[in-house]
Structure formats: structure tokens, C-alpha cells
Design a protein around this motif. Structure first.
Motif, mmCIF file in Angstrom:
data_model
loop_
_atom_site.group_PDB
_atom_site.id
_atom_site.type_symbol
_atom_site.label_atom_id
_atom_site.label_comp_id
_atom_site.label_asym_id
_atom_site.label_seq_id
_atom_site.Cartn_x
_atom_site.Cartn_y
_atom_site.Cartn_z
ATOM 1 N N VAL A 138 -1.944 -48.395 -59.213
ATOM 2 C CA VAL A 138 -3.236 -47.764 -59.470
ATOM 3 C C VAL A 138 -4.239 -48.137 -58.379
ATOM 4 C CG1 VAL A 138 -2.917 -47.661 -61.954
ATOM 5 C CG2 VAL A 138 -3.906 -49.685 -60.939
ATOM 6 N N ASN A 185 -4.565 -47.060 -55.485
ATOM 7 C CA ASN A 185 -3.975 -47.133 -54.150
ATOM 8 C C ASN A 185 -3.604 -48.538 -53.715
ATOM 9 O OD1 ASN A 185 -4.049 -44.342 -53.505
ATOM 10 N ND2 ASN A 185 -6.235 -44.505 -53.073
ATOM 11 N N VAL A 243 -5.113 -52.579 -50.312
ATOM 12 C CA VAL A 243 -5.219 -51.133 -50.485
ATOM 13 C C VAL A 243 -4.487 -50.427 -49.356
ATOM 14 C CG1 VAL A 243 -6.825 -49.186 -50.475
ATOM 15 C CG2 VAL A 243 -7.386 -51.257 -51.745
ATOM 16 N N PRO A 298 -4.565 -46.699 -48.287
ATOM 17 C CA PRO A 298 -5.183 -45.414 -48.635
ATOM 18 C C PRO A 298 -4.152 -44.288 -48.723
ATOM 19 C CG PRO A 298 -6.434 -46.506 -46.917
ATOM 20 C CD PRO A 298 -5.166 -47.292 -47.095
ATOM 21 N N THR A 340 -9.033 -42.009 -42.971
ATOM 22 C CA THR A 340 -8.703 -43.412 -42.711
ATOM 23 C C THR A 340 -7.895 -43.568 -41.431
ATOM 24 O OG1 THR A 340 -6.859 -43.055 -44.210
ATOM 25 C CG2 THR A 340 -8.738 -44.230 -45.088
ATOM 26 N N PHE A 388 -7.376 -50.536 -66.747
ATOM 27 C CA PHE A 388 -8.155 -50.094 -65.601
ATOM 28 C C PHE A 388 -9.312 -49.185 -65.985
ATOM 29 C CE2 PHE A 388 -3.921 -51.049 -64.137
ATOM 30 C CZ PHE A 388 -4.201 -51.959 -63.147
ATOM 31 N N ASP A 433 -9.695 -38.979 -52.948
ATOM 32 C CA ASP A 433 -8.385 -38.573 -53.479
ATOM 33 C C ASP A 433 -8.452 -37.471 -54.535
ATOM 34 O OD1 ASP A 433 -7.559 -40.517 -51.818
ATOM 35 O OD2 ASP A 433 -6.926 -41.934 -53.361
ATOM 36 N N PRO A 473 -13.827 -47.314 -44.634
ATOM 37 C CA PRO A 473 -12.740 -46.328 -44.732
ATOM 38 C C PRO A 473 -11.782 -46.552 -45.907
ATOM 39 C CG PRO A 473 -12.928 -47.206 -42.510
ATOM 40 C CD PRO A 473 -13.837 -48.002 -43.366
ATOM 41 N N ASP A 474 -11.472 -47.803 -46.245
ATOM 42 C CA ASP A 474 -10.438 -47.980 -47.273
ATOM 43 C C ASP A 474 -10.983 -48.604 -48.553
ATOM 44 O OD1 ASP A 474 -10.937 -50.350 -46.181
ATOM 45 O OD2 ASP A 474 -8.894 -50.822 -45.544
#
Lengths: 269, 326
Positions: A158, A160, A192, A194, B23, B166, B181, B296-297
Motif C-alpha cells: 500500500v 507505493n 517508496v 513511485p 518522478t 491504513f 496515481d 517527487p516521491d
């Protein structure tokens, strides 16, 4: 002979009599090694089959919520905790005069024998621990025969998250004969990866982890249509689960599943 | 006319920048070749299935929020009216969370935007009832704070009760919004509702222009105020509900954009509607580019940037209108 019996009784008297575990992974190590009646309580998570590999054994014992107050009221002479267990809880218990032993989470398969040995020592069950370590090492050696070809795989969870080589999950993947694409992306341990980067790496197989009920947006990345659009990438569904969480001998089940998956992927190619 | 041309060009430029921002640094030329490629290469999957829907959603959501803000401000004749500030976005978020957590959205995909729309509808109707036709500033803001707080509290409660570990962490997403995403599934889910909203709010131009002369004058000019009000309520709920259902609540767009553009359209509400739609699209595109360039991430939430720009302006507007807040 008599002297031997006396010394054995002394060792036993020396061993803790009421042990409480307040961490999911120490629960499992203790359930594997403790003498009958020695372990008196495990965490609530261990009672859940979604998280615990030893639900049946764990449910025979009362559960605790890992709080200092309820643990103290169980009158333990030893508490087993993780190194990431709340510091406040641990220092409170120590101030109340209870011995607390902390176990670091396993970051590699080679940590499993160390944790077993540590638990054997804490519980005064060294002989049982040694036997278990020997069978673990033998089983692992049998499973991790070097493959002719190493498919490129990615672990995705989850939000990423992914696991690189220097994590328990990454080591399971490596032992089962996969290369980890997270390494190509510069991910050493857990972090992470991406979605864009994962797609561009185009691994041979994507192994996804998810086993929780109810909806969470955090899981959306696992269903993203971009993953199923990748030609030549096999989506291996929900394979990472409770077998992967703790550094106990049951982690070999995860290695076994991954070896089967690798044979499956090879058959497809 | 010049303004429209400028805003369209701005949107186009930002749309292109959004498509080439990601990214992984890839040349502009290669990015565009991949956008139209049909070879199924990893880069074409990234362009067609990750970046394109993201840029499209930024345009759609930005336009929706911009036009909703302009329409509400025109109707209430109050520059502080904005879907985020008056609790419509928070209510839509609650509707979306309920649809997801009850499993309704999994059983029937349209349940997600529909539930968000319904909750937004209730919030807009409550706000307009509480604030009255003249939209007294103080009542409007206070009612908005109360509805926002209530909806956010219920959202947090529902997510904390979820069996998924989560779910609680996504409270941040519902309150601050993100386009990370998202896929074409989300575009198709939101587009029909937004299109209805755009048509309804776009048709309000003449009525809102007449309303600048006062309600009696507008009525004398043949504007049916009840009809106008109904179109405003449904249009705003459709726009904000659909956007929030797929990207969380993105605040301040409807406040900042009409405020910046109002002088350029001579304060005329009908022209402000369309200008704000374009301006909103440009603003969300720009913010979505900025969050990806900055971290970016990390999936920095859009709401963080929006509040950094919008909150000082909000304070400025309160300062300017404080005489009328009594």
C-alpha cells in the motif's frame, strides 16, 4: 546423576516463570520456544489470523493490548518487547522493577537464528532454540538452491511502499532466486517506489501485499490500470502476508511460496 | 476576449508541463512520442495511463472549483463564498468516505460520486438556507465553519472505525486532496457529473448579471430567482461532489481565482464564470506540477500549496470586508 538433576532444576528455577509478550513477533518466537505454562499472555494482534501465523496456539492464552498498566497487573517476571515498542511503556515497566528484554526486528533471513537464540536464552530454553536453529538452517539451505536464471521482481505494498534487498521481505525474495528491481531504483531497505518508476522498471513479476478488510485509498496503487497494461509483466496478486512479517522459522513458508512463483514465471517465459 | 485567449494558452502550456513532469526525468520529445505510441512500452503506459489522466483531472477539478466559486460569489454577492470554506467540499468528502467504507462504491462504482454529490447537495442547501438570499458574510462563514467541522469529524470517525489499518491515515487525503496515481477510471467517474455542473453553472450568467442590480431589479428583468438558486445548488454540488470524490477536497481555488480575475472582467459575473473555470484549471495544474517538482516521491498534498496561497488572501479579504462583518 543426582548432581545433574539438581543443576537442571536450578536452571529451571532460574528461568522466568511468568512471561508476557507485548510484540507480535516476540509472541511467535515465545510460542515456539516457551515451556508449557511459561508464557502467560500475548498481544491482541496474535489472536487475529490475518496478522498471526500462530493464531490457534495464541488464542489459548489471554491477549493484552501492550499497555504498561495491564501488563503490570499480569505480574510478569519477564516482559518480551520489540525495539520499536513504545519507549514510554518499556521505561514504565522497568521503573516498576520488571525485567524487559527487547528484540530487534529481523532485516534478513540470517537474523532468524539470532532471534531464536536470544529468545532461547531469555526463556532458559537454549537446547530447544539450538534444535530449532539447526532445522531452520537446513530447511533454508534446501530451499535456496541457486537458479539458472533470476527473474526481475518487485514487491509493492500500500501507498507505493516497496522492500529492497536489505529487508526481511527483500531477503526472502533473494533467497527464492529473484532479482529485486527496487535495487535498480536505488532502494536499499524499505521505502517508496513511485508508481511511475515501477512501471518504467517493467519487472518480470510484481508481487503485491494486501490482506486487510475494508477500503483504504492507500491500496489504490495496487489496482492502478497501468500495472495490468504492462506487457510481459506478471501480476502475482496478493502473495505477501503474515508469513513475511516476523523473523521466525515460518518465514520459510514465504520462501517456499516465492520459489513456486519463480518456477511458475519461468514456465510462462 | 484577450483574457480568454491568454487563459486558454496558459492552461495549454501548463497541461504540457504537467505531462512531462514526473518522478523519472524523460526528455520532452520522448514523452510526447510515447503519449501517442501504441507499442505498450513502459514509457507509453506511464504517459497514457498515469500522467494523462492526472493532467486531465487537474483541468476538470480546477475548472469545477473555479466556476463554483465564481457562481456562489455572484449569487451571494459575497467574495468570501467558496466551496471549501463553506463546508461543501468537506461534506462531499464525507459522502465519498461513506460510500467507500460501506462497500457501496465497490458494489456499484457510480455510488462514489453520487454519494459525494448527495452530501454536497445537503451542505449547499443548508448554507443557502442559513445565510439567506443576501448571504450575510458573518452567517455564511460561521455556518461554513460549523458544517466543515461536523463533516470532517464524521469523516475522521468513519475512517478510524474502519478495519483497514491504513484508512485512518487517509484523513489527510480527504482534507487536503491529491491527484497522485489517479487513473482514467476516475476521469470517467467524475466527468459526467462535472459536465452537468458546468452546464448548470454556465447557464447562470444572465441571471447573475441581473442580480448585481438587486433582487427586485432582477425579478423585474424576468429572472426567476428560485430557478437560479436551484441551478446553483445542483450545479455546485455536482461539480464539487464529483471532484472531491476522486481527489479529496482541494480548498481555496474558488476563492483565489475569481478574486484575481474579477478586475479583468469588469466585475461582470457572467464573464467571470468562464474566466474562473479556465483560471481554476490553470491554478490546479500549476499546483499539481509544483507538488511533484518539490517532493517527487512523497505525494505532497495539493491542499498544502492551496492554503499557502489562499489563506493569506482569505485574511486579506476578511480585513477588507471587516466593516461589513458586523
Amino acid at each position: 546423576m543426582a548432581a545433574l538433576l539438581v543443576s537442571a532444576a536450578l536452571v529451571l528455577a532460574d528461568a522466568p516463570q511468568r512471561v508476557v509478550s507485548i510484540n507480535l513477533c516476540t509472541d511467535q518466537l515465545a510460542l515456539l520456544l516457551a515451556a508449557p505454562g511459561q508464557l502467560v499472555s500475548v498481544t491482541r494482534l496474535s489472536h487475529e489470523d490475518t496478522d498471526s501465523v500462530m493464531g490457534d496456539q495464541a488464542r489459548a492464552l489471554p491477549a493484552n493490548g501492550s499497555g504498561a498498566e495491564e501488563v503490570y497487573l499480569l505480574k510478569p517476571d519477564l516482559v518480551l518487547a520489540g525495539t520499536f515498542t513504545s519507549m514510554a511503556t518499556i521505561s514504565m515497566l522497568r521503573n516498576l522493577g520488571i525485567e524487559v528484554v527487547q528484540f530487534a526486528p529481523a532485516r534478513a533471513l540470517s537474523d532468524v537464528p539470532d532471534r531464536l537464540a536470544q529468545m532461547g536464552e531469555a526463556l532458559g530454553r537454549e537446547a530447544e532454540a539450538t534444535a530449532m536453529i539447526d532445522s531452520f538452517n537446513a530447511d533454508l539451505a534446501a530451499l535456496s538452491a541457486a537458479p539458472a536464471q533470476r527473474p526481475r521482481a518487485a514487491l509493492t505494498y500500500v501507498n507505493n511502499y516497496s522492500s529492497g534487498r536489505h529487508s526481511l521481505a527483500g531477503d526472502v525474495l533473494f533467497a527464492a532466486g529473484f532479482d529485486n528491481v527496487a535495487e535498480e531504483a536505488g532502494l536499499g531497505s524499505v521505502g517508496v517506489l513511485p508508481l511511475e518508476q515501477l512501471v518504467l522498471l517493467a519487472p518480470d513479476v510484481i508481487i503485491q501485499g494486501r490482506n486487510y478488510p475494508g477500503a483504504a485509498r492507500a491500496e489504490d496503487n495496487l489496482d492502478h490500470p497501468a500495472l495490468s497494461s504492462l506487457k510481459g509483466t506478471y501480476l502475482a496478486g496478493e502473495l505477501t502476508d503474515r508469513d513475511w512479517v516476523c523473523g521466525t522459522p515460518t518465514v520459510l513458508n514465504a520462501v517456499r511460496t516465492m520459489v513456486d512463483l519463480r518456477r511458475d514465471v519461468e514456465a510462462r517465459q | 476576449m484577450k483574457l480568454t485567449a491568454f487563459l486558454i494558452c496558459l492552461c495549454l502550456v501548463l497541461f504540457v508541463i504537467s505531462l512531462v513532469t514526473g518522478t523519472t526525468p524523460v526528455s520532452v520529445w520522448h514523452s510526447f512520442a510515447s503519449l501517442f505510441a501504441t507499442d505498450g512500452s513502459p514509457m507509453s503506459v506511464v504517459m497514457q495511463q498515469i500522467r494523462l489522466p492526472r493532467a486531465l483531472l487537474a483541468v476538470m477539478i480546477g475548472a469545477s472549483l473555479g466556476v463554483s466559486g465564481a457562481a456562489m460569489q455572484g449569487y451571494l454577492r459575497n467574495p468570501l463564498a467558496e466551496p471549501g470554506l463553506i463546508g461543501v467540499s468537506a461534506a462531499a468528502g464525507l459522502g465519498a468516505v461513506l460510500a467507500l467504507q460501506t462497500g457501496l462504491a465497490a458494489a456499484f462504482a457510480l455510488a462514489l460520486p453520487l454519494s459525494a454529490l448527495l452530501a454536497a447537495l445537503i451542505a449547499v442547501a443548508m448554507i443557502l438556507t442559513l445565510a439567506g438570499p443576501r448571504g450575510a458574510a458573518l452567517t455564511l462563514i460561521l455556518a461554513g465553519i460549523a458544517i466543515s467541522a461536523l463533516a470532517s469529524a464524521f469523516t475522521s470517525l468513519v475512517l478510524n472505525l474502519s478495519p483497514n489499518p491504513f484508512a485512518a491515515a487517509e484523513i489527510v487525503f480527504w482534507m487536503l486532496g491529491s491527484l497522485a496515481d489517479r487513473s482514467f477510471a476516475h476521469v470517467w467517474l467524475a466527468l459526467p457529473f462535472m459536465a452537468v455542473g458546468w452546464l448548470l453553472l454556465g447557464s447562470l450568467g444572465r441571471g447573475l448579471d441581473a442580480l448585481t442590480l438587486g433582487e427586485d431589479a432582477a425579478a423585474a428583468m424576468g429572472v426567476r430567482l428560485s430557478g437560479l438558486r436551484l441551478a446553483l445548488v445542483i450545479g455546485t454540488a455536482a461539480c464539487v461532489g464529483a471532484g472531491t470524490a476522486v481527489a479529496g477536497s482541494i480548498g481555496f481555488v474558488g476563492l483565489v481565482v475569481p478574486h484575481v480575475l474579477r478586475p479583468f472582467v469588469g466585475g461582470q459575473p457572467s464573464r467571470l464564470l468562464w474566466a474562473s473555470a479556465l483560471g481554476g484549471a490553470a491554478m490546479v495544474l500549476a499546483a499539481d506540477i509544483a507538488v511533484r517538482v518539490a517532493l517527487p516521491d512523497r505525494d505532497l498534498k495539493l491542499g498544502v500549496l492551496m492554503a499557502l496561497v489562499g489563506a493569506p488572501l482569505f485574511l486579506h479579504l476578511i480585513y477588507k470586508t471587516r466593516g461589513t462583518l458586523q
